[in-house]
Scaffold this motif. Sequence first.
Motif, PDB file in Angstrom:
ATOM      1  N   LEU A  23       0.816  -1.218   0.000  1.00 55.52           N
ATOM      2  CA  LEU A  23       0.000   0.000   0.000  1.00 55.52           C
ATOM      3  C   LEU A  23       0.848   1.267   0.000  1.00 55.52           C
ATOM      4  CD1 LEU A  23      -2.747  -1.093   2.556  1.00 55.52           C
ATOM      5  CD2 LEU A  23      -2.901  -1.046   0.058  1.00 55.52           C
ATOM      6  N   ARG A  24       1.962   1.255   0.725  1.00 59.17           N
ATOM      7  CA  ARG A  24       2.817   2.441   0.773  1.00 59.17           C
ATOM      8  C   ARG A  24       3.442   2.701  -0.601  1.00 59.17           C
ATOM      9  NH1 ARG A  24       7.052   2.701   4.421  1.00 59.17           N
ATOM     10  NH2 ARG A  24       6.801   4.934   4.420  1.00 59.17           N
ATOM     11  N   TYR A  25       3.767   1.658  -1.336  1.00 51.39           N
ATOM     12  CA  TYR A  25       4.291   1.835  -2.685  1.00 51.39           C
ATOM     13  C   TYR A  25       3.220   2.480  -3.570  1.00 51.39           C
ATOM     14  CZ  TYR A  25       6.332   0.889  -7.247  1.00 51.39           C
ATOM     15  OH  TYR A  25       6.840   1.028  -8.512  1.00 51.39           O
ATOM     16  N   ASP A  26       2.027   1.950  -3.494  1.00 51.08           N
ATOM     17  CA  ASP A  26       0.936   2.514  -4.297  1.00 51.08           C
ATOM     18  C   ASP A  26       0.707   3.985  -3.964  1.00 51.08           C
ATOM     19  OD1 ASP A  26       0.516   0.118  -5.598  1.00 51.08           O
ATOM     20  OD2 ASP A  26      -1.110  -0.520  -4.276  1.00 51.08           O
ATOM     21  N   GLN A  27       0.680   4.298  -2.675  1.00 47.21           N
ATOM     22  CA  GLN A  27       0.410   5.665  -2.234  1.00 47.21           C
ATOM     23  C   GLN A  27       1.520   6.636  -2.641  1.00 47.21           C
ATOM     24  OE1 GLN A  27       0.319   6.071   2.029  1.00 47.21           O
ATOM     25  NE2 GLN A  27      -0.469   8.157   1.954  1.00 47.21           N
ATOM     26  N   HIS A  28       2.786   6.251  -2.418  1.00 50.19           N
ATOM     27  CA  HIS A  28       3.896   7.183  -2.624  1.00 50.19           C
ATOM     28  C   HIS A  28       4.530   7.122  -4.015  1.00 50.19           C
ATOM     29  CE1 HIS A  28       4.026   8.586   1.517  1.00 50.19           C
ATOM     30  NE2 HIS A  28       3.814   7.342   1.884  1.00 50.19           N
ATOM     31  N   ILE A  29       4.333   6.035  -4.724  1.00 46.45           N
ATOM     32  CA  ILE A  29       4.967   5.896  -6.040  1.00 46.45           C
ATOM     33  C   ILE A  29       3.923   5.874  -7.151  1.00 46.45           C
ATOM     34  CG2 ILE A  29       6.506   4.511  -7.480  1.00 46.45           C
ATOM     35  CD1 ILE A  29       7.813   5.893  -4.981  1.00 46.45           C
ATOM     36  N   THR A  30       3.035   4.889  -7.135  1.00 45.70           N
ATOM     37  CA  THR A  30       2.052   4.748  -8.216  1.00 45.70           C
ATOM     38  C   THR A  30       1.148   5.975  -8.313  1.00 45.70           C
ATOM     39  OG1 THR A  30       2.086   2.357  -7.875  1.00 45.70           O
ATOM     40  CG2 THR A  30       0.280   3.261  -9.196  1.00 45.70           C
ATOM     41  N   GLU A  31       0.563   6.380  -7.197  1.00 44.32           N
ATOM     42  CA  GLU A  31      -0.371   7.512  -7.209  1.00 44.32           C
ATOM     43  C   GLU A  31       0.327   8.847  -7.468  1.00 44.32           C
ATOM     44  OE1 GLU A  31      -2.715   7.385  -3.628  1.00 44.32           O
ATOM     45  OE2 GLU A  31      -3.396   5.339  -4.039  1.00 44.32           O
ATOM     46  N   GLN A  32       1.629   8.917  -7.272  1.00 40.38           N
ATOM     47  CA  GLN A  32       2.391  10.146  -7.516  1.00 40.38           C
ATOM     48  C   GLN A  32       3.068  10.121  -8.895  1.00 40.38           C
ATOM     49  OE1 GLN A  32       2.102  12.619  -5.289  1.00 40.38           O
ATOM     50  NE2 GLN A  32       0.823  11.225  -4.100  1.00 40.38           N
ATOM     51  N   ASN A  33       2.728   9.115  -9.699  1.00 47.39           N
ATOM     52  CA  ASN A  33       3.293   8.959 -11.053  1.00 47.39           C
ATOM     53  C   ASN A  33       4.818   8.887 -11.051  1.00 47.39           C
ATOM     54  OD1 ASN A  33       0.772   8.936 -12.409  1.00 47.39           O
ATOM     55  ND2 ASN A  33       0.673  11.165 -12.185  1.00 47.39           N
ATOM     56  N   LEU A  34       5.385   8.161 -10.089  1.00 46.87           N
ATOM     57  CA  LEU A  34       6.838   8.006 -10.002  1.00 46.87           C
ATOM     58  C   LEU A  34       7.311   6.598 -10.379  1.00 46.87           C
ATOM     59  CD1 LEU A  34       7.493   9.901  -6.632  1.00 46.87           C
ATOM     60  CD2 LEU A  34       7.937  10.714  -8.957  1.00 46.87           C
ATOM     61  N   THR A  35       6.416   5.785 -10.916  1.00 50.99           N
ATOM     62  CA  THR A  35       6.749   4.394 -11.209  1.00 50.99           C
ATOM     63  C   THR A  35       7.981   4.274 -12.102  1.00 50.99           C
ATOM     64  OG1 THR A  35       4.412   3.831 -11.012  1.00 50.99           O
ATOM     65  CG2 THR A  35       5.834   2.202 -12.071  1.00 50.99           C
ATOM     66  N   ASN A  36       8.092   5.114 -13.115  1.00 50.01           N
ATOM     67  CA  ASN A  36       9.227   5.017 -14.044  1.00 50.01           C
ATOM     68  C   ASN A  36      10.517   5.587 -13.472  1.00 50.01           C
ATOM     69  OD1 ASN A  36       7.687   3.753 -16.020  1.00 50.01           O
ATOM     70  ND2 ASN A  36       7.024   5.706 -16.886  1.00 50.01           N
ATOM     71  N   THR A  37      10.418   6.562 -12.579  1.00 44.99           N
ATOM     72  CA  THR A  37      11.625   7.201 -12.051  1.00 44.99           C
ATOM     73  C   THR A  37      12.067   6.621 -10.712  1.00 44.99           C
ATOM     74  OG1 THR A  37      10.299   8.954 -11.037  1.00 44.99           O
ATOM     75  CG2 THR A  37      11.205   9.383 -13.239  1.00 44.99           C
ATOM     76  N   TYR A  38      11.202   5.885 -10.023  1.00 47.18           N
ATOM     77  CA  TYR A  38      11.513   5.320  -8.710  1.00 47.18           C
ATOM     78  C   TYR A  38      12.831   4.530  -8.696  1.00 47.18           C
ATOM     79  CZ  TYR A  38      10.884   2.290  -4.583  1.00 47.18           C
ATOM     80  OH  TYR A  38      11.048   1.600  -3.420  1.00 47.18           O
ATOM     81  N   PRO A  39      13.040   3.582  -9.615  1.00 42.90           N
ATOM     82  CA  PRO A  39      14.308   2.831  -9.571  1.00 42.90           C
ATOM     83  C   PRO A  39      15.537   3.727  -9.727  1.00 42.90           C
ATOM     84  CG  PRO A  39      12.735   1.721 -10.985  1.00 42.90           C
ATOM     85  CD  PRO A  39      12.147   3.061 -10.653  1.00 42.90           C
ATOM     86  N   SER A  40      15.472   4.720 -10.599  1.00 45.13           N
ATOM     87  CA  SER A  40      16.637   5.583 -10.781  1.00 45.13           C
ATOM     88  C   SER A  40      16.868   6.488  -9.567  1.00 45.13           C
ATOM     89  CB  SER A  40      16.507   6.415 -12.060  1.00 45.13           C
ATOM     90  OG  SER A  40      15.388   7.255 -11.998  1.00 45.13           O
ATOM     91  N   ILE A  41      15.817   6.876  -8.870  1.00 38.29           N
ATOM     92  CA  ILE A  41      15.976   7.680  -7.657  1.00 38.29           C
ATOM     93  C   ILE A  41      16.670   6.851  -6.573  1.00 38.29           C
ATOM     94  CG2 ILE A  41      14.754   8.851  -5.780  1.00 38.29           C
ATOM     95  CD1 ILE A  41      12.627   9.653  -7.899  1.00 38.29           C
ATOM     96  N   ILE A  42      16.240   5.607  -6.415  1.00 40.39           N
ATOM     97  CA  ILE A  42      16.891   4.712  -5.451  1.00 40.39           C
ATOM     98  C   ILE A  42      18.353   4.525  -5.838  1.00 40.39           C
ATOM     99  CG2 ILE A  42      16.975   2.366  -4.529  1.00 40.39           C
ATOM    100  CD1 ILE A  42      14.626   3.879  -3.410  1.00 40.39           C
ATOM    101  N   HIS A  43      18.599   4.263  -7.116  1.00 44.19           N
ATOM    102  CA  HIS A  43      19.961   4.060  -7.602  1.00 44.19           C
ATOM    103  C   HIS A  43      20.835   5.286  -7.326  1.00 44.19           C
ATOM    104  CE1 HIS A  43      23.190   2.497 -10.083  1.00 44.19           C
ATOM    105  NE2 HIS A  43      23.228   3.665 -10.692  1.00 44.19           N
ATOM    106  N   GLU A  44      20.311   6.453  -7.616  1.00 40.13           N
ATOM    107  CA  GLU A  44      21.079   7.684  -7.407  1.00 40.13           C
ATOM    108  C   GLU A  44      21.414   7.876  -5.933  1.00 40.13           C
ATOM    109  OE1 GLU A  44      20.516  12.494  -7.850  1.00 40.13           O
ATOM    110  OE2 GLU A  44      19.497  11.188  -9.288  1.00 40.13           O
ATOM    111  N   SER A  45      20.463   7.592  -5.059  1.00 41.51           N
ATOM    112  CA  SER A  45      20.737   7.759  -3.625  1.00 41.51           C
ATOM    113  C   SER A  45      21.815   6.787  -3.163  1.00 41.51           C
ATOM    114  CB  SER A  45      19.463   7.575  -2.802  1.00 41.51           C
ATOM    115  OG  SER A  45      19.078   6.223  -2.763  1.00 41.51           O
TER     116      SER A  45
END
Length: 168
Positions: free
Chosen positions: A60-82
């Motif tokens: 649910l937290r993934y859906d709320q913070h990633i899917t619903e915020q339209n970050l699905t495509n950029t999420y992996p690169s944000i994690i990678h960058e951090s």
Amino acid sequence: MISMLNHHEKNFILSKLLFETQLQLMSLLEEKTSPAIHEKIFLLPEDSFHQTIANALSNLRYDQHITEQNLTNTYPSIIHESLQQYKSVFDHKTLKMKMIGLGIFGNAIGVLGVFNDPFEYNSIVHFRNHFYQNELIKNMGIQQTRPFIGHITLAYLESDLSLSLIHI
């Protein structure tokens, strides 16, 4: 973020012992508990034994913070960058935990581990602090929800175990 037990060849014997521990645990539970408990415990396959280092988002937290915020495509690169911003104090040294006994966490059963070298334990805490305090990570709603406990997960539980199920 997890460290897979079988990704290091020196862990082969431990992996076999943990598999045997799973079987012994289920046998003991079969003798000493209500039959309903078996429907609530899901053993991990031996090739998925792992140590959780840090949690990102799931369910649910993934859906709320990633899917619903339209970050699905950029999420992996944000994690990678951090992660790229982190400078390890060990430079790829293998950390060693000593397994000391079984532990029941809210929704899991694992073998507890301790570090003989406090510097190794502190290096994991340092990594977690870096990860959870990173602005990119915080902006996605990722936060530390529990302290680091050295362990290797053996099974997940459908729901919290109740002492009423165990008749030892």
